[in-house]
Design an enzyme around this catalytic site. Structure first.
Site, PDB file in Angstrom:
ATOM      1  N   CYS A   1      -0.328 -26.666   2.623  1.00 50.87           N
ATOM      2  CA  CYS A   1       1.048 -26.138   2.739  1.00 50.87           C
ATOM      3  C   CYS A   1       1.091 -24.682   3.181  1.00 50.87           C
ATOM      4  O   CYS A   1       2.157 -24.101   3.310  1.00 50.87           O
ATOM      5  CB  CYS A   1       1.811 -26.313   1.425  1.00 50.87           C
TER       6      CYS A   1
ATOM      7  N   GLN B   1     -12.770  -5.841  12.240  1.00 47.96           N
ATOM      8  CA  GLN B   1     -13.234  -7.233  12.122  1.00 47.96           C
ATOM      9  C   GLN B   1     -13.650  -7.500  10.684  1.00 47.96           C
ATOM     10  O   GLN B   1     -13.973  -8.626  10.334  1.00 47.96           O
ATOM     11  CB  GLN B   1     -14.444  -7.463  13.036  1.00 47.96           C
ATOM     12  N   ASN B   2     -13.682  -6.453   9.872  1.00 47.36           N
ATOM     13  CA  ASN B   2     -14.185  -6.598   8.506  1.00 47.36           C
ATOM     14  C   ASN B   2     -13.142  -7.231   7.596  1.00 47.36           C
ATOM     15  O   ASN B   2     -11.954  -6.994   7.749  1.00 47.36           O
ATOM     16  CB  ASN B   2     -14.611  -5.245   7.948  1.00 47.36           C
TER      17      ASN B   2
ATOM     18  N   GLY C   1     -19.810   0.438  14.610  1.00 52.12           N
ATOM     19  CA  GLY C   1     -20.483  -0.488  13.696  1.00 52.12           C
ATOM     20  C   GLY C   1     -20.290  -1.953  14.032  1.00 52.12           C
ATOM     21  O   GLY C   1     -20.283  -2.788  13.131  1.00 52.12           O
TER      22      GLY C   1
ATOM     23  N   HIS D   1     -10.066 -10.574  11.589  1.00 58.32           N
ATOM     24  CA  HIS D   1     -10.749 -11.743  11.000  1.00 58.32           C
ATOM     25  C   HIS D   1     -10.321 -12.018   9.570  1.00 58.32           C
ATOM     26  O   HIS D   1     -11.051 -12.649   8.811  1.00 58.32           O
ATOM     27  CB  HIS D   1     -12.276 -11.564  11.102  1.00 58.32           C
TER      28      HIS D   1
HETATM   29  C1  BJW Z   1     -24.134   0.234  11.862  1.00 53.42           C
HETATM   30  C2  BJW Z   1     -24.632   0.733  10.655  1.00 53.42           C
HETATM   31  C3  BJW Z   1     -24.110   1.954  10.197  1.00 53.42           C
HETATM   32  C4  BJW Z   1     -25.611  -1.144  11.078  1.00 53.42           C
HETATM   33  N1  BJW Z   1     -23.172   2.585  10.914  1.00 53.42           N
HETATM   34  N2  BJW Z   1     -23.210   0.885  12.547  1.00 53.42           N
HETATM   35  C5  BJW Z   1     -15.788 -15.688  24.798  1.00 53.42           C
HETATM   36  C6  BJW Z   1     -17.115 -15.698  25.158  1.00 53.42           C
HETATM   37  C7  BJW Z   1     -18.058 -16.303  24.350  1.00 53.42           C
HETATM   38  C8  BJW Z   1     -17.703 -16.933  23.157  1.00 53.42           C
HETATM   39  C9  BJW Z   1     -16.382 -16.919  22.807  1.00 53.42           C
HETATM   40  C10 BJW Z   1     -15.454 -16.310  23.605  1.00 53.42           C
HETATM   41  N3  BJW Z   1     -14.242 -16.447  22.996  1.00 53.42           N
HETATM   42  C11 BJW Z   1     -14.405 -17.101  21.840  1.00 53.42           C
HETATM   43  C12 BJW Z   1     -15.703 -17.429  21.693  1.00 53.42           C
HETATM   44  C13 BJW Z   1     -16.284 -18.165  20.541  1.00 53.42           C
HETATM   45  C14 BJW Z   1     -16.536 -17.306  19.327  1.00 53.42           C
HETATM   46  C15 BJW Z   1     -17.571 -16.242  19.697  1.00 53.42           C
HETATM   47  O1  BJW Z   1     -17.286 -15.093  19.927  1.00 53.42           O
HETATM   48  N4  BJW Z   1     -18.825 -16.645  19.719  1.00 53.42           N
HETATM   49  C16 BJW Z   1     -19.912 -15.702  20.040  1.00 53.42           C
HETATM   50  C17 BJW Z   1     -20.806 -15.549  18.806  1.00 53.42           C
HETATM   51  C18 BJW Z   1     -20.643 -16.198  21.253  1.00 53.42           C
HETATM   52  N5  BJW Z   1     -15.314 -16.704  18.847  1.00 53.42           N
HETATM   53  C19 BJW Z   1     -14.483 -17.349  18.029  1.00 53.42           C
HETATM   54  O2  BJW Z   1     -14.693 -18.509  17.694  1.00 53.42           O
HETATM   55  C20 BJW Z   1     -13.246 -16.612  17.563  1.00 53.42           C
HETATM   56  N6  BJW Z   1     -12.089 -17.422  17.789  1.00 53.42           N
HETATM   57  C21 BJW Z   1     -11.530 -17.564  18.976  1.00 53.42           C
HETATM   58  O3  BJW Z   1     -11.936 -16.971  19.952  1.00 53.42           O
HETATM   59  O4  BJW Z   1     -10.458 -18.425  19.000  1.00 53.42           O
HETATM   60  C22 BJW Z   1     -10.006 -18.907  20.263  1.00 53.42           C
HETATM   61  C23 BJW Z   1     -10.838 -20.111  20.591  1.00 53.42           C
HETATM   62  C24 BJW Z   1     -10.825 -21.192  19.739  1.00 53.42           C
HETATM   63  C25 BJW Z   1     -11.590 -22.311  20.054  1.00 53.42           C
HETATM   64  C26 BJW Z   1     -12.394 -22.330  21.203  1.00 53.42           C
HETATM   65  C27 BJW Z   1     -12.417 -21.206  22.038  1.00 53.42           C
HETATM   66  C28 BJW Z   1     -11.615 -20.099  21.731  1.00 53.42           C
HETATM   67  C29 BJW Z   1     -13.309 -16.397  16.051  1.00 53.42           C
HETATM   68  C30 BJW Z   1     -14.404 -15.482  15.658  1.00 53.42           C
HETATM   69  C31 BJW Z   1     -14.462 -15.403  14.124  1.00 53.42           C
HETATM   70  C32 BJW Z   1     -15.632 -14.570  13.630  1.00 53.42           C
HETATM   71  N7  BJW Z   1     -15.774 -14.761  12.236  1.00 53.42           N
HETATM   72  C33 BJW Z   1     -16.771 -13.976  11.496  1.00 53.42           C
HETATM   73  C34 BJW Z   1     -16.752 -14.419  10.025  1.00 53.42           C
HETATM   74  C35 BJW Z   1     -15.500 -13.861   9.347  1.00 53.42           C
HETATM   75  C36 BJW Z   1     -15.408 -14.229   7.915  1.00 53.42           C
HETATM   76  C37 BJW Z   1     -16.536 -13.683   7.106  1.00 53.42           C
HETATM   77  O5  BJW Z   1     -16.737 -12.456   7.010  1.00 53.42           O
HETATM   78  O6  BJW Z   1     -17.227 -14.507   6.508  1.00 53.42           O
HETATM   79  O7  BJW Z   1     -16.485 -12.581  11.628  1.00 53.42           O
HETATM   80  S1  BJW Z   1     -18.423 -14.107  12.207  1.00 53.42           S
HETATM   81  C38 BJW Z   1     -18.875 -12.414  11.901  1.00 53.42           C
HETATM   82  O8  BJW Z   1     -19.083 -11.735  13.170  1.00 53.42           O
HETATM   83  C39 BJW Z   1     -17.633 -11.771  11.249  1.00 53.42           C
HETATM   84  C40 BJW Z   1     -17.602 -10.434  11.937  1.00 53.42           C
HETATM   85  O9  BJW Z   1     -16.302  -9.865  11.835  1.00 53.42           O
HETATM   86  C41 BJW Z   1     -18.024 -10.772  13.336  1.00 53.42           C
HETATM   87  C42 BJW Z   1     -18.525  -9.582  14.126  1.00 53.42           C
HETATM   88  O10 BJW Z   1     -19.692  -9.057  13.582  1.00 53.42           O
HETATM   89  P1  BJW Z   1     -19.922  -7.482  13.539  1.00 53.42           P
HETATM   90  O11 BJW Z   1     -18.897  -6.870  12.684  1.00 53.42           O
HETATM   91  O12 BJW Z   1     -20.057  -6.946  14.901  1.00 53.42           O
HETATM   92  O13 BJW Z   1     -21.295  -7.394  12.723  1.00 53.42           O
HETATM   93  P2  BJW Z   1     -22.810  -7.512  13.274  1.00 53.42           P
HETATM   94  O14 BJW Z   1     -23.682  -7.787  12.123  1.00 53.42           O
HETATM   95  O15 BJW Z   1     -22.908  -8.425  14.427  1.00 53.42           O
HETATM   96  O16 BJW Z   1     -23.119  -6.047  13.844  1.00 53.42           O
HETATM   97  C43 BJW Z   1     -23.217  -4.935  12.982  1.00 53.42           C
HETATM   98  C44 BJW Z   1     -23.517  -3.706  13.811  1.00 53.42           C
HETATM   99  O17 BJW Z   1     -23.481  -2.572  12.946  1.00 53.42           O
HETATM  100  C45 BJW Z   1     -24.903  -3.717  14.471  1.00 53.42           C
HETATM  101  O18 BJW Z   1     -24.757  -3.404  15.849  1.00 53.42           O
HETATM  102  C46 BJW Z   1     -25.664  -2.609  13.743  1.00 53.42           C
HETATM  103  O19 BJW Z   1     -26.559  -1.898  14.598  1.00 53.42           O
HETATM  104  C47 BJW Z   1     -24.547  -1.717  13.286  1.00 53.42           C
HETATM  105  N8  BJW Z   1     -24.829  -0.888  12.088  1.00 53.42           N
HETATM  106  N9  BJW Z   1     -25.623  -0.100  10.168  1.00 53.42           N
HETATM  107  C48 BJW Z   1     -22.783   2.071  12.059  1.00 53.42           C
HETATM  108  N10 BJW Z   1     -24.568   2.547   9.006  1.00 53.42           N
HETATM  109 ZN    ZN Z   2      -0.458 -26.070  -1.006  1.00 57.04          ZN
END
Ligand code: BJW
Ligand code: ZN
Length: 253
Positions: free
Chosen positions: A134, A105-106, A191, A123
């Site tokens: 375009c 997801q990174n 992670g 992502h």
């Molecule tokens: C360690 C550590 C160490 C710390 N070692 N570990 C079904 C149910 C509910 C909601 C939805 C659903 N389907 C879709 C949705 C809506 C939405 C969603 O999920 N919302 C929820 C928040 C409720 N999803 C979307 O909108 C997605 N699109 C989609 O589904 O399209 C179809 C659709 C369209 C329209 C309507 C409906 C459906 C798109 C999601 C895009 C996410 N984008 C981001 C930003 C990306 C760009 C950027 O980087 O700026 O992606 S948000 C952010 O969260 C980023 C990440 O990839 C993503 C996940 O986060 P991640 O990686 O898990 O990080 P953290 O911080 O949450 O967790 C870190 C973890 O690491 C922690 O647990 C720590 O403990 C741990 N840790 N140190 C190992 N050393």
């Molecule tokens: Zn263009």
């Protein structure tokens, strides 16, 4: 379920020794030890910034300058840090199994820089950008004091190639990731908080299709209950000994 503070189980090593196909899902935590902030930890990005003001298309259209400022800042951080032992351990896994898929997801490009050859980027990737009019892709975009929002040859606004809330994930990426989860003998969720869908569904899909599913995270997450095993600790500490033990066993097998 086996919960252990960083020590892996014999069941995991056996599953890995017997595995033809391994898949790994990573999230921001894998890059934490490189110095890249996660999103939802107490010092995470979403504690300081509001996702709705930065990580969706409407926010970009409302204030592209602010969104670009934030992404440029994160691009600079991503370019200045280095992969950590967790990234390198995952990169090594590629040569240990007949089939290996890394799903991330990174957007920071650190898996590729650690040597993973074909990461599935659910992502997007912060190093790339594209024109909203375009769709032309850009590897490098120029921003300056005069031009704070990069513009395409066609005059359209260029945006970062990342997936914001409410946007579809790249079709090919989510399809390949789902197939890899269904096919995996062992599936790692590393992670990630498991809060964001559809990525958060993948460990459950893998379990449903018979994989041995393992979480690596310093704490429990909302998807921990779906795991066969939770290894509690930072990925850069937990993963390298597993890979070393696996290599040792494979050599003597
Ligand atoms: C360690 C550590 C160490 C710390 N070692 N570990 C079904 C149910 C509910 C909601 C939805 C659903 N389907 C879709 C949705 C809506 C939405 C969603 O999920 N919302 C929820 C928040 C409720 N999803 C979307 O909108 C997605 N699109 C989609 O589904 O399209 C179809 C659709 C369209 C329209 C309507 C409906 C459906 C798109 C999601 C895009 C996410 N984008 C981001 C930003 C990306 C760009 C950027 O980087 O700026 O992606 S948000 C952010 O969260 C980023 C990440 O990839 C993503 C996940 O986060 P991640 O990686 O898990 O990080 P953290 O911080 O949450 O967790 C870190 C973890 O690491 C922690 O647990 C720590 O403990 C741990 N840790 N140190 C190992 N050393
Ligand atoms: Zn263009």
């Amino acid at each position: 379920m086996n919960d252990s503070a960083s020590m892996y189980s014999e069941a995991l090593i056996t599953a890995l020794m017997n595995a033809d196909s391994v898949a790994v899902l990573t999230g921001a935590g894998v890059s934490a030890e490189s110095g890249v902030k996660t999103f939802r930890d107490p010092d995470g990005l979403w504690m300081k910034f509001k996702p709705e003001e930065l990580a969706n298309f409407d926010a970009f259209m409302r204030n592209p300058e602010l969104v670009w400022e934030w992404y440029n800042h994160r691009k600079e951080i991503a370019a200045s840090v280095k992969p950590n032992p967790g990234h390198y351990a995952i990169a090594e896994m590629e040569s240990l199994f007949k089939e290996f898929t890394l799903i991330t997801q990174n957007v920071d490009d650190l898996h590729r820089r650690a040597g993973t050859s074909n990461p599935i980027e659910l992502h997007g990737n912060i190093t790339r950008s594209f024109c909203i009019d375009c769709n032309k892709f850009y590897d490098k975009v120029e921003v300056s004091e005069q031009q704070k929002i990069p513009k395409c040859d066609c005059g359209g606004m260029i945006r970062p190639d990342v997936v914001w809330f409410g946007e579809m994930l790249p079709m090919n990426a989510i399809q390949t990731a789902t197939a890899a989860a269904q096919d995996a003998d062992v599936f790692f969720s590393i992670g990630t908080s498991g809060e964001v869908y559809p990525a958060a569904q993948l460990p459950g899909i893998a379990r449903q299709y018979g994989a041995y599913v393992v979480e690596v995270n310093p704490g429990k997450t909302s998807i921990s209950f779906q795991m066969n095993e939770c290894l509690l600790g930072p990925s850069g500490v937990v993963l390298p000994p597993i890979i070393e033990e696996l290599k040792r066993r494979k050599l003597s097998a």
